[in-house]
Design an enzyme around this catalytic site. Structure first.
Site, PDB file in Angstrom:
ATOM      1  N   TYR A 196       0.846  -1.181   0.000  1.00 43.02           N
ATOM      2  CA  TYR A 196       0.000   0.000   0.000  1.00 43.02           C
ATOM      3  C   TYR A 196       0.890   1.242   0.000  1.00 43.02           C
ATOM      4  O   TYR A 196       1.727   1.414   0.883  1.00 43.02           O
ATOM      5  CB  TYR A 196      -0.907   0.021   1.235  1.00 43.02           C
TER       6      TYR A 196
ATOM      7  N   GLN B  65     -10.951   0.078   0.582  1.00 47.69           N
ATOM      8  CA  GLN B  65     -11.360  -0.753  -0.558  1.00 47.69           C
ATOM      9  C   GLN B  65     -10.154  -1.425  -1.226  1.00 47.69           C
ATOM     10  O   GLN B  65     -10.258  -2.569  -1.690  1.00 47.69           O
ATOM     11  CB  GLN B  65     -12.182   0.051  -1.584  1.00 47.69           C
TER      12      GLN B  65
ATOM     13  N   ASN C  29      -3.692   5.925   5.945  1.00 47.78           N
ATOM     14  CA  ASN C  29      -4.448   6.728   6.916  1.00 47.78           C
ATOM     15  C   ASN C  29      -5.263   5.828   7.858  1.00 47.78           C
ATOM     16  O   ASN C  29      -5.099   4.607   7.862  1.00 47.78           O
ATOM     17  CB  ASN C  29      -5.335   7.734   6.172  1.00 47.78           C
TER      18      ASN C  29
ATOM     19  N   SER D 229       5.542   9.546  13.751  1.00 48.75           N
ATOM     20  CA  SER D 229       6.975   9.301  13.685  1.00 48.75           C
ATOM     21  C   SER D 229       7.707  10.012  14.831  1.00 48.75           C
ATOM     22  O   SER D 229       7.236  11.027  15.333  1.00 48.75           O
ATOM     23  CB  SER D 229       7.483   9.795  12.330  1.00 48.75           C
TER      24      SER D 229
ATOM     25  N   HIS E 292       7.292  16.176   9.548  1.00 50.47           N
ATOM     26  CA  HIS E 292       6.394  15.161   8.998  1.00 50.47           C
ATOM     27  C   HIS E 292       4.940  15.500   9.273  1.00 50.47           C
ATOM     28  O   HIS E 292       4.096  15.411   8.404  1.00 50.47           O
ATOM     29  CB  HIS E 292       6.678  13.787   9.622  1.00 50.47           C
TER      30      HIS E 292
ATOM     31  N   GLU F 235      11.486   5.239  17.728  1.00 48.66           N
ATOM     32  CA  GLU F 235      11.568   4.743  16.350  1.00 48.66           C
ATOM     33  C   GLU F 235      12.962   5.023  15.774  1.00 48.66           C
ATOM     34  O   GLU F 235      13.626   4.131  15.273  1.00 48.66           O
ATOM     35  CB  GLU F 235      10.486   5.449  15.523  1.00 48.66           C
ATOM     36  N   HIS F 236      13.387   6.298  15.843  1.00 50.44           N
ATOM     37  CA  HIS F 236      14.715   6.698  15.369  1.00 50.44           C
ATOM     38  C   HIS F 236      15.529   7.169  16.558  1.00 50.44           C
ATOM     39  O   HIS F 236      15.067   8.016  17.315  1.00 50.44           O
ATOM     40  CB  HIS F 236      14.626   7.860  14.377  1.00 50.44           C
TER      41      HIS F 236
ATOM     42  N   ASP G 227      16.804   7.504   6.167  1.00 51.99           N
ATOM     43  CA  ASP G 227      15.450   7.498   5.604  1.00 51.99           C
ATOM     44  C   ASP G 227      15.460   7.174   4.117  1.00 51.99           C
ATOM     45  O   ASP G 227      14.545   6.550   3.597  1.00 51.99           O
ATOM     46  CB  ASP G 227      14.800   8.883   5.766  1.00 51.99           C
TER      47      ASP G 227
ATOM     48  N   GLU H 256      -0.879 -36.292  28.892  1.00 53.00           N
ATOM     49  CA  GLU H 256      -1.858 -35.292  28.426  1.00 53.00           C
ATOM     50  C   GLU H 256      -3.186 -35.938  28.019  1.00 53.00           C
ATOM     51  O   GLU H 256      -4.086 -35.251  27.536  1.00 53.00           O
ATOM     52  CB  GLU H 256      -1.271 -34.495  27.240  1.00 53.00           C
TER      53      GLU H 256
ATOM     54  N   HIS I 254      -1.748 -39.908  19.972  1.00 47.49           N
ATOM     55  CA  HIS I 254      -0.371 -39.432  19.859  1.00 47.49           C
ATOM     56  C   HIS I 254       0.591 -40.492  20.391  1.00 47.49           C
ATOM     57  O   HIS I 254       1.634 -40.761  19.789  1.00 47.49           O
ATOM     58  CB  HIS I 254      -0.188 -38.148  20.679  1.00 47.49           C
TER      59      HIS I 254
END
Lengths: 438, 438
Positions: free
Chosen positions: B139, B200, B223, B246, B271, B336-337, B370, B424, B429
């Protein structure tokens, strides 16, 4: 009462094969709106009220009343006592299984789980640091279906990964504890253990309470409430996959004793009525022989009612044109357990693209893998082997990229980054790169 | 209009530090019930009506009408034309970035992503086969925030993993296509591309339609609708993580030019207003110098409004006792960074347990990572670096355990499995193991 195990008899040569095959395979997890709502409420309540909420739900759902959460903690002494109290045979079996599972996962970590780095031609360092999670929670089902082997399979990879704290939760309905489960926790090196279960246990692990430490990831199987709770806390903590019914697919070339294959199909079917056992074989006579062994062996099985229903409702014996076609059909199913019951399993293995675990050759019954061969028995179900993997050391590790750009590297990279950053309209990114240019 | 960027000034010596720090860090993803319901409806509709539903939603939400889904496919010729039409500088920058990202991910695969096996003392084979996914969906956000670098970062690891089919979806509101995004798809070796987006597009990839092939996994940012749709189809297909805002955390010992650090903080803040930029430093004078550079540089920034709001609302400059304390705080944040802007970054790196990516030394601006250093820029946000990892080759591979028990092995393992299976209550088994005993 007499039980009959009548798996569907299909042939890929039949005109209706595609339709019948699709019908047999169809399974979808029901999402029950009532369960979803109750789980959402329990999570919110535990998040808000902590220990008090967990105590109430444990009293209500497990029939286990306690004054305080501290009373629901299993001490290390209690785990050890459970281990010491086992018959010799069970104690040794647990220890041997744990030793083998451990050495397999150590090999896994060594092969695929170590930090790595290199320097490029500008002297810049690039790589990844692999580190263990700090604290994980292991959910162990309690009550009737108590699986000590699952304790080993969840805790040992975490231990091998280097996770310092492994918190086990196991419901003990009406206070009844399973000695093998407690002993397995001792053998596997569980750090702390609590006799709580259900959505309330998942919530306690995900949010933390005054008594239960908040964990970074929750693994282990559970009922619909547990599965729903895990899905809801996903993102706040990591989770392993949500398991569907267990499945076995046997690819047979007709050289394995048919009673062995019949029993392998039973060993899956006995788990639960929704379990699925499928045989793919190009030899019609062999398929008939397996069905005869099914009929002969079924009456001896203590769990014959479940086996009969599972095989009749969801099982299938499928005649294929040849072994190549059987492999192709196996790839469409992407089974959890895949036995290649053939004289020449290495001929077929390269053709098999999707499976949780592949058991090669007549001696490799799935049950050996379930308990003690070494590989993990927590495997992707319901076709998710197309995109997911057995539980492993990697589930208890995470990675951090490492980048050290040299002064020379900053010149090369700075030009590229500047052009691309301007192309994306991110001038701060561009300027940060440009400032490092001479 | 004048903008002011006033990050919070905290000191770990302050009595109120814990409170102030917690407030600054707090962020939680809103779950919007209205969005959730609309996404559920869209998914159900696409599952039921396929292409027709996707076409309708694309017309309604993206203002892009088409007769058929075929008209929404971007041909390879169109991708190539976009690439050929770029200015030389952009074309070369894209190619250089792609080359570096590719060689990093090839090293990653070689280090941690190859099949492995061994034989135990009984001659039994144990290991794991690592194979690529068959087909994945990527995506790519469209409209204003179009990030060609994200195309590279998602498609290249899939390519290196060996995924034969990479399907890209990218919304093109009112039909407006971003040439750099199309060119990046060409460079990264995307197999097919469609100009659809939103829930969709996620639905089409997860369920498949007459035109859009069903994939095994969906990765890439989007989003709130896209994030919600990905969460809902999780289980049917694999997904990567759900990204929050971010973040950058800079650990500084005071030796990096303060304008470089100010610009690095900007590069995160630009960002979006929810982005978070934090500086941890034991040198009060240096912190003041960075604030002066922030004030000096801000007016020059085209995205100064966003930067000012992000830094003022969510940014922080934190004075610590020493670098060790700064490292400990960084571990609590699990950023994250993480830039280690120090003369001696390798002294501090071993103390850093949780981070998506660690940038070592003054020359290693986040922006170089990046775009083009090589490591992936899709990283765990919001503290999820505690349990998750950068996007990588491993996200496009899965593993199958391999077990081949020898006749001798079946004797050893059969005893253990039999004891544990009886423990068990799983006699099928046990019998399957016992049948392989001599």
């Amino acid at each position: 009462m007499e039980f009959v195990a009548a798996p569907a008899r299909l042939s890929t040569a039949d005109a209706t094969f595609e339709h019948d095959f699709a019908q047999r395979l169809h399974w979808s997890a029901d999402t029950d709106a009532a369960i979803e709502q109750r789980v959402a409420d329990i999570l919110a309540d535990v998040q808000a009220r902590g220990d008090a909420a967990v105590l109430e739900y444990t009293a209500r759902f497990d029939g286990l009343s306690a004054e305080s959460m501290a009373a629901l903690e299993l001490t290390q002494a209690e785990l050890k006592a459970a281990f010491d109290g086992l018959p010799d045979e069970q104690r040794q079996a647990l220890e041997s299984a744990a030793r083998r599972v451990k050495s397999y996962h150590e090999a896994q970590k060594k092969a695929n789980g170590e930090s790595w780095s290199y320097r490029d031609e500008d002297g810049s360092l690039l790589g990844q640091k692999v580190t263990p999670l700090d604290r994980v929670g292991i959910y162990v089902p309690g009550g009737k279906a108590a699986y000590p082997s699952s304790v080993l399979m969840n805790a040992i990879p975490a231990h091998v990964a280097g996770v310092p704290e492994i918190i086990m939760v196991v419901p003990t309905p009406k206070g009844e504890k399973n000695a093998l489960v407690l002993a397995a926790a001792y053998v596997a090196g569980v750090t702390r253990a609590f006799t709580i279960g259900g959505a309330q246990a998942v919530a306690a692990l995900a949010y933390g309470t005054a008594t239960i430490p908040k964990v970074d990831k929750i693994t282990g199987p559970g009922n619909a409430y547990v599965a729903s709770a895990k899905k809801r806390v996903f993102g706040l903590v990591g989770i392993d996959m949500i398991a569907g019914p267990s499945e076995i697919l046997v690819l047979a070339d007709g050289t394995t004793p048919p009673d062995w294959v019949a029993m392998d199909l039973f060993s899956q079917a006995e788990h639960d009525e929704l379990a699925q056992s499928i045989l793919l074989c190009p030899d019609a006579d062999y398929i008939a022989a397996v069905q005869r062994e099914i009929d002969r062996l079924l009456p001896e099985m203590p769990r014959k009612a479940i086996i009969a229903k599972s095989l009749s409702d969801r099982g299938a014996l499928i005649l294929t044109k040849d072994m190549e076609e059987a492999c192709a059909i196996s790839n469409r199913i992407a089974p959890e357990h895949l036995e290649v019951s053939s004289r020449d399993p290495h001929r077929w293995e390269p053709l098999l693209k999707h499976a949780g675990a592949i058991f090669l050759g007549a001696y490799t019954s799935e049950s050996l893998g379930d308990y003690c061969a070494g590989p993990n028995h927590v495997l992707p179900t319901s076709g998710t082997a197309r995109f997911s993997s057995p539980l492993g050391v990697y589930d208890f590790q995470k990675r951090s990229s490492l980048i050290e750009v040299s002064e020379a590297g900053a010149q090369t990279l700075g030009q590229i980054a500047s052009v691309l950053a301007h192309g994306e309209g991110l001038q701060g990114h561009a300027r940060a790169a440009e400032m490092r240019l001479k």
